[in-house]
Design a protein around this motif. Structure first.
Motif, PDB file in Angstrom:
ATOM      1  N   ASN A 135       0.824  -1.209   0.000  1.00 54.62           N
ATOM      2  CA  ASN A 135       0.000   0.000   0.000  1.00 54.62           C
ATOM      3  C   ASN A 135       0.859   1.260   0.000  1.00 54.62           C
ATOM      4  OD1 ASN A 135      -3.161  -0.386   0.332  1.00 54.62           O
ATOM      5  ND2 ASN A 135      -2.148  -2.108   1.336  1.00 54.62           N
ATOM      6  N   VAL A 138       1.513   1.783  -3.613  1.00 46.48           N
ATOM      7  CA  VAL A 138       0.321   2.307  -4.294  1.00 46.48           C
ATOM      8  C   VAL A 138       0.137   3.786  -3.962  1.00 46.48           C
ATOM      9  CG1 VAL A 138      -2.200   2.165  -4.440  1.00 46.48           C
ATOM     10  CG2 VAL A 138      -0.836   0.073  -4.391  1.00 46.48           C
ATOM     11  N   ARG A 213      -7.233   5.940  -6.302  1.00 46.35           N
ATOM     12  CA  ARG A 213      -6.926   4.656  -5.654  1.00 46.35           C
ATOM     13  C   ARG A 213      -5.712   4.793  -4.735  1.00 46.35           C
ATOM     14  NH1 ARG A 213      -8.153   2.912 -11.215  1.00 46.35           N
ATOM     15  NH2 ARG A 213     -10.265   2.031 -11.192  1.00 46.35           N
ATOM     16  N   SER A 217      -5.286   4.118  -0.368  1.00 43.28           N
ATOM     17  CA  SER A 217      -4.218   3.498   0.415  1.00 43.28           C
ATOM     18  C   SER A 217      -3.580   4.494   1.359  1.00 43.28           C
ATOM     19  CB  SER A 217      -3.142   2.922  -0.522  1.00 43.28           C
ATOM     20  OG  SER A 217      -3.612   1.790  -1.215  1.00 43.28           O
ATOM     21  N   ARG A 247      -5.989  -3.896  -1.938  1.00 40.42           N
ATOM     22  CA  ARG A 247      -4.941  -3.453  -2.868  1.00 40.42           C
ATOM     23  C   ARG A 247      -3.978  -4.577  -3.212  1.00 40.42           C
ATOM     24  NH1 ARG A 247      -7.214  -0.365  -5.461  1.00 40.42           N
ATOM     25  NH2 ARG A 247      -9.005  -1.105  -4.317  1.00 40.42           N
TER      26      ARG A 247
END
Length: 248
Positions: A135, A138, A213, A217, A247
């Protein structure tokens, strides 16, 4: 006399409901200042301020029901989600407010906070290292330059109220101010990924879905410690930890 209901309470603030009136008690009066100012400036439906006597702010309840709740399926229609997107766009298109908001933190500050929270999560055994690392990777996409807009700053799905397919009010403006537009879009769709398309359709402009997105995270990684330390459960089904697990 109307029943007194505790809506939320922790060491920093408390909100009580008495009939159709909400009483917000905050140890930090600056947050109340921000909330009152933002509601006066926002071009979207907001609660009516009834009176203020520090440390208490009294506001009227808004009509309708919450667009959704984190950890629960939303019963609102796709049109209501699109209406939320349209309302957020009106807010973001409005003249900038005078203050910086929660969504305005600089890239270096955010990166440092993210590193610290990730280290805490792993060191204290709250989350496994592979989940945090994935994460963290991300979240990198959210750490990029952005153009400031008028943001709500805490646009959780249960802060948006609807009646049928229309927006009746947006509540809890204490984190409002200049900030990153995609932070708001990510916050309202956190844990409700299936409605992202509806919100973006209502928002009416191209947005970078990968950044949204990434904010899912980033926001979740930053929030877990605060939730744990204030008596909330980020491990509840559909909440922050499940967002992080999705994720992988």
């Amino acid at each position: 006399m109307d029943e007194v209901k505790m809506v939320v309470a922790h060491s920093e603030r408390a909100t009580l409901r008495v009939g159709d009136v909400f009483l917000k008690v905050d140890a930090d009066q600056a947050r109340i200042d921000v909330e009152v100012e933002a509601m006066a400036l926002a071009p979207v439906p907001t609660p009516k301020v009834l009176w203020r006597k520090p440390p208490v702010l009294a506001i009227a309840a808004v009509r309708g029901t919450a667009l959704g709740r984190l950890g629960e399926p939303s019963t609102a229609s796709p049109a209501a989600w699109a209406a939320a997107g349209a309302a957020i766009r009106r807010l973001h298109d409005a003249p900038l407010p005078p203050r910086l908001g929660q969504a305005s933190r600089g890239l270096d500050e955010l990166a440092a906070e993210l590193d610290g929270q990730c280290e805490w999560l792993v060191t204290n055994g709250v989350l496994p290292a592979d989940l945090v690392t994935r994460n963290r990777q991300v979240a990198e996409a959210a750490l990029r330059p952005w153009t400031p807009v008028f943001t709500h700053g805490d646009l959780q799905v249960d802060h948006v109220f609807v009646d049928g397919d229309g927006i009746t009010g947006i509540i809890d403006w204490s984190e409002a101010g200049q900030g990153d537009a995609l932070y708001d879009l990510a916050t309202v769709t956190l844990g409700h990924e299936e409605h992202l398309g509806d919100v973006v359709a209502g928002y009416g402009t191209d947005v970078d879905l990968d950044v949204i997105r990434a904010w899912w995270s980033l926001r979740s990684l930053l929030n877990v410690r605060w939730l744990v330390e204030h008596g909330f459960d980020p491990f509840a089904p559909g909440c922050e930890v499940d967002v992080l697990r999705s994720r992988l």
